[in-house]
Motif scaffolding. Sequence first.
Motif, mmCIF file in Angstrom:
data_model
loop_
_atom_site.group_PDB
_atom_site.id
_atom_site.type_symbol
_atom_site.label_atom_id
_atom_site.label_comp_id
_atom_site.label_asym_id
_atom_site.label_seq_id
_atom_site.Cartn_x
_atom_site.Cartn_y
_atom_site.Cartn_z
ATOM 1 N N LEU A 204 18.441 -39.598 12.084
ATOM 2 C CA LEU A 204 19.767 -40.133 11.757
ATOM 3 C C LEU A 204 20.671 -40.131 12.988
ATOM 4 O O LEU A 204 21.382 -41.110 13.248
ATOM 5 N N ILE A 205 20.613 -39.054 13.755
ATOM 6 C CA ILE A 205 21.452 -38.977 14.957
ATOM 7 C C ILE A 205 21.027 -40.041 15.971
ATOM 8 O O ILE A 205 21.870 -40.713 16.590
ATOM 9 N N VAL A 206 19.719 -40.208 16.162
ATOM 10 C CA VAL A 206 19.231 -41.231 17.101
ATOM 11 C C VAL A 206 19.640 -42.621 16.619
ATOM 12 O O VAL A 206 20.023 -43.488 17.424
ATOM 13 N N LEU A 207 19.577 -42.845 15.309
ATOM 14 C CA LEU A 207 19.973 -44.147 14.765
ATOM 15 C C LEU A 207 21.461 -44.410 15.001
ATOM 16 O O LEU A 207 21.841 -45.524 15.395
ATOM 17 N N VAL A 208 22.296 -43.398 14.789
ATOM 18 C CA VAL A 208 23.735 -43.559 15.047
ATOM 19 C C VAL A 208 23.989 -43.820 16.525
ATOM 20 O O VAL A 208 24.793 -44.682 16.902
ATOM 21 N N GLY A 209 23.291 -43.081 17.404
ATOM 22 C CA GLY A 209 23.463 -43.296 18.838
ATOM 23 C C GLY A 209 23.039 -44.689 19.263
ATOM 24 O O GLY A 209 23.686 -45.321 20.102
ATOM 25 N N THR A 210 21.939 -45.186 18.663
ATOM 26 C CA THR A 210 21.494 -46.550 18.982
ATOM 27 C C THR A 210 22.508 -47.585 18.525
ATOM 28 O O THR A 210 22.786 -48.570 19.241
ATOM 29 N N ALA A 211 23.101 -47.368 17.337
ATOM 30 C CA ALA A 211 24.121 -48.296 16.849
ATOM 31 C C ALA A 211 25.346 -48.293 17.770
ATOM 32 O O ALA A 211 25.921 -49.348 18.074
ATOM 33 N N ILE A 212 25.725 -47.100 18.234
ATOM 34 C CA ILE A 212 26.873 -47.015 19.146
ATOM 35 C C ILE A 212 26.562 -47.731 20.458
ATOM 36 O O ILE A 212 27.427 -48.414 21.032
#
Length: 506
Positions: A204-212
């Motif tokens: 989830l954290i990696v996904l949020v970072g990728t979206a950012i």
Amino acid sequence: MSDIATSAFVRRDLVAERPAPVKTTGFIGVLRTRLFNSPTNILLTIVGALLLWFTIVPSVKFLMVDAVWTGKDRTACLAENAGFAVGACWPYIQAKLPQLIYGFYPEAERWRVNLTFVLAVVLLAPLLIPRLPAKGLNASLFFIALPVVAFFLLHGGGIKGFGLSWTAGLLQLFDESLIGAGQALLNLSKTSAIAPLLWAVGSLIVLVGTAISWLIFPLTWLRNQIQETGQPVWADFAITAAIVCLIAFVLGGGVRTGGRALASSIAAFIGIAIVIKLMGLDRGGLPVVATNLWGGLLVTLVVSVTGIVTSLPIGVALALGRRSTIPLIRIFSIAFIEFWRGVPLITVLFFATYMLPLFLPGNFTVDGLVRALIGIALFTGAYQAENVRGGLAAIPRGQGEAAAALGLSWWKTTSLIVLPQALRHVIPNLVNSFISLFKDTSLVSIVALFDLLGSLRASFSDPKWSTPSTAFTGFAFAGVIYFIFCFGMSRYSLFVEHRLNAHRRN
């Protein structure tokens, strides 16, 4: 009838002479009414006079009468060469004065320190004189422009971008740190007993970072394009100025009332452009002087002024947060204040200097002096918060209720009515904290920062000036400097307090 009145109210003989009234003014009057008017005061006066005689007289004799004023080395301050019991060795202070002021700052670059001191005095003096105009502009120059100019003067170096590049860099650093934390959780899930939970959180954290990263991609792409131009600083400066001026114009009211905000923004950016051009910041700026070469009075003033200027806003924000009705803000403010007030300043300095780098990303470093400044600002801000809270508690509730009845918002009530009165009540406490902070700057020598006392102790190791009175002379000189600054702050606070409490004068 007249005979009766005459016999009753007209005296036939002169009144006897009475003794002259006791004189209560002048020097004799003060002695009679203040110092010798009772047995207790007589005893206290005698004890005080003896105390002054056994302290002031020997000090004056050491510093002035028996002092040596000229000489080239330690031989001039030896009793066998001087022919009398030598007091203060002032040639030692004359020889070590550059080290006590600048530390190990390169001699060819010390004009930068002198220019910083001159700019600070020129901008501070008008703020301290109430009758001089343009206080808003002067305060903006002192609290906003001067720290930036002083940094590039004292530290040196230039800039490779401006607002747009800096914003893109900070966002990219945050995004990389976020993705790095997610990757660390994913790696940990391979060997942990709670692997599914760690894998889910990490993903989830990696996904949020990728979206950012995709959201900030246009900004980073524009930054990369600017860096490839022949003048990256000025291109970034022009784009940043256009964006900021447009925002100021819109927020200021647009076509109807936004002209003043637009003019102020344009004037500010013109001033920034002049500073960049004069200091050559777009071409690398001045030679870099590492902070480990700073020392003496320079470090003392940098640490104390930075702590004083930054701790008061922090204290005001924490005091207001502690009185907030929002539980999260109130609990955070209380925890922050109690934590920093319960930790010694030495521990704060050690943590900021040696442990803080362990919590930062690997490609992100903070200068040692900056770490100490941050720790001191947060530590002092917690104490200032309690001072300000005491002032806020002294304001009657009727003040806020009257403001609410007039239709004022919470922000206007706090900034225009409650907070000014609260700060006026706690001026002595605030200045007392400022004076304590100025004297506590000597603790930075524990973390390898040489302030005035640190440079003084370092100068004692020079065998050229090793005499029995060298240490006493050095500490007396440092004590005079500390007394001048602390006494000046104390007297000016009395002046401000007397001026702001005009309505209470009899």
